[in-house]
Design a protein around this motif. Sequence first.
Motif, PDB file in Angstrom:
ATOM      1  N   ILE A  45       0.894  -1.312  -0.018  1.00 47.45           N
ATOM      2  CA  ILE A  45       0.139  -0.050  -0.003  1.00 47.45           C
ATOM      3  C   ILE A  45       0.919   1.299   0.058  1.00 47.45           C
ATOM      4  CG2 ILE A  45      -1.497   1.486   1.391  1.00 47.45           C
ATOM      5  CD1 ILE A  45      -2.917  -1.447   2.305  1.00 47.45           C
ATOM      6  N   ASP A  46       1.729   1.251   0.952  1.00 50.30           N
ATOM      7  CA  ASP A  46       2.897   2.594   0.966  1.00 50.30           C
ATOM      8  C   ASP A  46       3.574   2.500  -0.280  1.00 50.30           C
ATOM      9  OD1 ASP A  46       3.546   4.558   2.664  1.00 50.30           O
ATOM     10  OD2 ASP A  46       5.500   3.551   2.633  1.00 50.30           O
ATOM     11  N   ALA A  47       4.112   1.548  -1.061  1.00 53.09           N
ATOM     12  CA  ALA A  47       4.574   1.624  -2.165  1.00 53.09           C
ATOM     13  C   ALA A  47       3.894   2.278  -3.471  1.00 53.09           C
ATOM     14  CB  ALA A  47       5.171   0.333  -2.720  1.00 53.09           C
ATOM     15  N   LYS A  48       2.345   2.046  -3.282  1.00 58.21           N
ATOM     16  CA  LYS A  48       1.416   2.375  -4.400  1.00 58.21           C
ATOM     17  C   LYS A  48       1.381   4.014  -3.973  1.00 58.21           C
ATOM     18  CE  LYS A  48      -2.841   1.447  -6.338  1.00 58.21           C
ATOM     19  NZ  LYS A  48      -2.257   1.366  -7.750  1.00 58.21           N
ATOM     20  N   ASN A  49       1.377   4.287  -2.722  1.00 63.15           N
ATOM     21  CA  ASN A  49       1.235   5.853  -2.481  1.00 63.15           C
ATOM     22  C   ASN A  49       2.453   6.722  -2.703  1.00 63.15           C
ATOM     23  OD1 ASN A  49      -1.474   5.244  -1.362  1.00 63.15           O
ATOM     24  ND2 ASN A  49      -0.759   4.882   0.763  1.00 63.15           N
ATOM     25  N   GLN A  50       3.726   6.128  -2.677  1.00 63.55           N
ATOM     26  CA  GLN A  50       4.667   6.738  -2.798  1.00 63.55           C
ATOM     27  C   GLN A  50       5.140   6.618  -4.201  1.00 63.55           C
ATOM     28  OE1 GLN A  50       6.247   8.553  -0.450  1.00 63.55           O
ATOM     29  NE2 GLN A  50       4.829   8.199   1.070  1.00 63.55           N
ATOM     30  N   SER A  51       4.781   5.725  -5.016  1.00 63.20           N
ATOM     31  CA  SER A  51       5.280   5.556  -6.384  1.00 63.20           C
ATOM     32  C   SER A  51       5.479   6.978  -7.430  1.00 63.20           C
ATOM     33  CB  SER A  51       4.648   4.298  -7.159  1.00 63.20           C
ATOM     34  OG  SER A  51       3.242   4.729  -7.382  1.00 63.20           O
ATOM     35  N   LEU A  52       4.261   7.560  -7.304  1.00 64.93           N
ATOM     36  CA  LEU A  52       4.280   8.713  -8.155  1.00 64.93           C
ATOM     37  C   LEU A  52       5.522   9.591  -7.766  1.00 64.93           C
ATOM     38  CD1 LEU A  52       2.999  10.364 -10.611  1.00 64.93           C
ATOM     39  CD2 LEU A  52       1.496  11.517  -8.745  1.00 64.93           C
ATOM     40  N   LYS A  53       5.683   9.801  -6.447  1.00 60.91           N
ATOM     41  CA  LYS A  53       6.818  10.846  -6.221  1.00 60.91           C
ATOM     42  C   LYS A  53       8.150  10.350  -6.465  1.00 60.91           C
ATOM     43  CE  LYS A  53       7.796  11.016  -1.533  1.00 60.91           C
ATOM     44  NZ  LYS A  53       7.399  11.744  -0.348  1.00 60.91           N
ATOM     45  N   LEU A  54       8.352   8.907  -6.482  1.00 66.81           N
ATOM     46  CA  LEU A  54       9.563   8.303  -6.648  1.00 66.81           C
ATOM     47  C   LEU A  54      10.159   8.115  -8.209  1.00 66.81           C
ATOM     48  CD1 LEU A  54       9.590   5.755  -3.733  1.00 66.81           C
ATOM     49  CD2 LEU A  54      10.827   7.929  -3.791  1.00 66.81           C
ATOM     50  N   CYS A  55       8.808   7.634  -8.959  1.00 65.03           N
ATOM     51  CA  CYS A  55       9.198   7.252 -10.384  1.00 65.03           C
ATOM     52  C   CYS A  55       8.826   8.361 -11.433  1.00 65.03           C
ATOM     53  CB  CYS A  55       8.340   6.028 -10.657  1.00 65.03           C
ATOM     54  SG  CYS A  55       8.727   4.515  -9.478  1.00 65.03           S
ATOM     55  N   ALA A  56       8.239   9.572 -10.850  1.00 61.42           N
ATOM     56  CA  ALA A  56       7.904  10.538 -11.974  1.00 61.42           C
ATOM     57  C   ALA A  56       8.775  11.728 -11.617  1.00 61.42           C
ATOM     58  CB  ALA A  56       6.513  10.928 -11.843  1.00 61.42           C
ATOM     59  N   VAL A  57       9.131  12.928 -12.645  1.00 63.85           N
ATOM     60  CA  VAL A  57       9.874  14.139 -12.358  1.00 63.85           C
ATOM     61  C   VAL A  57       8.888  15.026 -12.150  1.00 63.85           C
ATOM     62  CG1 VAL A  57      11.472  15.409 -13.194  1.00 63.85           C
ATOM     63  CG2 VAL A  57      11.643  13.109 -13.686  1.00 63.85           C
ATOM     64  N   ASP A  58       8.621  15.713 -10.923  1.00 60.77           N
ATOM     65  CA  ASP A  58       7.887  16.714 -10.576  1.00 60.77           C
ATOM     66  C   ASP A  58       6.345  16.508 -10.935  1.00 60.77           C
ATOM     67  OD1 ASP A  58       9.885  18.522  -9.923  1.00 60.77           O
ATOM     68  OD2 ASP A  58      10.410  19.036 -11.925  1.00 60.77           O
ATOM     69  N   GLY A  59       6.146  15.281 -10.428  1.00 60.09           N
ATOM     70  CA  GLY A  59       4.825  14.845 -10.932  1.00 60.09           C
ATOM     71  C   GLY A  59       4.364  14.611 -12.452  1.00 60.09           C
ATOM     72  N   ILE A  60       5.322  14.511 -12.997  1.00 58.62           N
ATOM     73  CA  ILE A  60       5.050  14.212 -14.601  1.00 58.62           C
ATOM     74  C   ILE A  60       5.601  12.844 -14.981  1.00 58.62           C
ATOM     75  CG2 ILE A  60       5.196  15.022 -17.030  1.00 58.62           C
ATOM     76  CD1 ILE A  60       5.417  18.014 -15.889  1.00 58.62           C
ATOM     77  N   ASP A  61       4.979  11.925 -15.375  1.00 58.71           N
ATOM     78  CA  ASP A  61       5.253  10.613 -15.720  1.00 58.71           C
ATOM     79  C   ASP A  61       6.092  10.696 -17.190  1.00 58.71           C
ATOM     80  OD1 ASP A  61       5.853   8.055 -15.399  1.00 58.71           O
ATOM     81  OD2 ASP A  61       3.974   7.298 -15.554  1.00 58.71           O
ATOM     82  N   VAL A  62       7.061  11.430 -17.363  1.00 57.27           N
ATOM     83  CA  VAL A  62       7.473  11.425 -18.695  1.00 57.27           C
ATOM     84  C   VAL A  62       7.812   9.989 -19.536  1.00 57.27           C
ATOM     85  CG1 VAL A  62       9.285  12.461 -20.167  1.00 57.27           C
ATOM     86  CG2 VAL A  62       8.675  13.608 -18.191  1.00 57.27           C
ATOM     87  N   HIS A  63       8.468   9.208 -18.806  1.00 53.76           N
ATOM     88  CA  HIS A  63       8.924   7.830 -19.442  1.00 53.76           C
ATOM     89  C   HIS A  63       7.968   6.705 -19.162  1.00 53.76           C
ATOM     90  CE1 HIS A  63      12.525   9.858 -20.726  1.00 53.76           C
ATOM     91  NE2 HIS A  63      12.680  10.248 -19.476  1.00 53.76           N
ATOM     92  N   GLN A  64       6.726   7.077 -18.264  1.00 59.20           N
ATOM     93  CA  GLN A  64       5.743   6.052 -18.084  1.00 59.20           C
ATOM     94  C   GLN A  64       6.363   5.037 -17.056  1.00 59.20           C
ATOM     95  OE1 GLN A  64       2.452   5.921 -19.542  1.00 59.20           O
ATOM     96  NE2 GLN A  64       3.621   8.169 -19.964  1.00 59.20           N
ATOM     97  N   TYR A  65       7.333   5.242 -16.377  1.00 57.69           N
ATOM     98  CA  TYR A  65       8.021   4.448 -15.116  1.00 57.69           C
ATOM     99  C   TYR A  65       6.818   4.138 -14.182  1.00 57.69           C
ATOM    100  CZ  TYR A  65      12.567   5.114 -17.472  1.00 57.69           C
ATOM    101  OH  TYR A  65      13.331   5.278 -18.257  1.00 57.69           O
ATOM    102  N   HIS A  66       6.323   5.345 -13.782  1.00 56.42           N
ATOM    103  CA  HIS A  66       5.054   5.250 -12.782  1.00 56.42           C
ATOM    104  C   HIS A  66       3.796   4.513 -13.182  1.00 56.42           C
ATOM    105  CE1 HIS A  66       1.273   6.761 -10.840  1.00 56.42           C
ATOM    106  NE2 HIS A  66       2.086   6.457  -9.708  1.00 56.42           N
ATOM    107  N   THR A  67       3.444   4.950 -14.518  1.00 59.85           N
ATOM    108  CA  THR A  67       2.220   3.923 -14.808  1.00 59.85           C
ATOM    109  C   THR A  67       2.453   2.392 -14.774  1.00 59.85           C
ATOM    110  OG1 THR A  67       1.922   5.849 -16.534  1.00 59.85           O
ATOM    111  CG2 THR A  67       0.746   3.468 -17.004  1.00 59.85           C
ATOM    112  N   LYS A  68       3.758   1.907 -15.206  1.00 58.91           N
ATOM    113  CA  LYS A  68       4.089   0.828 -15.339  1.00 58.91           C
ATOM    114  C   LYS A  68       4.133  -0.110 -13.756  1.00 58.91           C
ATOM    115  CE  LYS A  68       6.443   0.824 -19.834  1.00 58.91           C
ATOM    116  NZ  LYS A  68       7.914   0.720 -20.374  1.00 58.91           N
TER     117      LYS A  68
END
Length: 261
Positions: A45-68
Amino acid sequence: LMAADMIESCIKRTLQAFEKWLQKGGKSTDYMVPIGISAMINVVIDAKNQSLKLCAVDGIDVHQYHTKIDEFLEKVSQQMIRGLVQKLISVLENVLGKLARYDEGSVFAPIFNFTSQINISKVLNPASSSQNPPANELGLSYVNFIRANLEIFHQKINDELWILGLFEYWYTQTMNAICDWLTDRLDLSLHPYQMTCLGLIVKKTYSEFEIQGAPEVCLRSKTYQTIYARMQMEEANVHLKMEGGTGGERMFPARGEENDY
């Protein structure tokens, strides 16, 4: 990319440990979900909550890392719910297996019929038999199992939406298992002990999950309505056999007579 890979690696190891923990413990009504399992659920649950902050740049998922990684985490979360409910349902299946020993025509039926003179009023009016052992001890032990584990989930898991999803799936699978068990006995009348235990399980399961916030569309599903109709019929039969048709309060009253149930 590094953050996404690290999260995926961490969650895969967590899922492996989770599945090993599910294999521990028996299928008795004494089973309580270990704290370790709750901790692993919280990791996902915590990984899901934190993944956008960790896997995107300034909240923008440029390379789709967060989406995957988000899709991966959702898949793992649903897998955990299914695995956990399967473990919990195994306890119910064990209870239903014990109740099956009372089936008409069973090899063991004559032995169990030795104690078959169960008065349903002991269940409907427990205060009248407070000095005697409960007439539906197996049903009571399963109800206590449900209550204890519902409380554990509320105390130990950090996401209310995840808990609600778990509860809805657990309730649905519970009613499916009970309905299947009754369907296998369409041509059999339930033994009074089967009726009292199963009646208590159905009634209290409904009320406990209602208290926990399960939506009415889930609680009053077609499967539940099928069970309710069958239990009405079986309860009427038990009243006729045990009390000459004069029994008092019913666990499964006719439509329009449910009161606060």
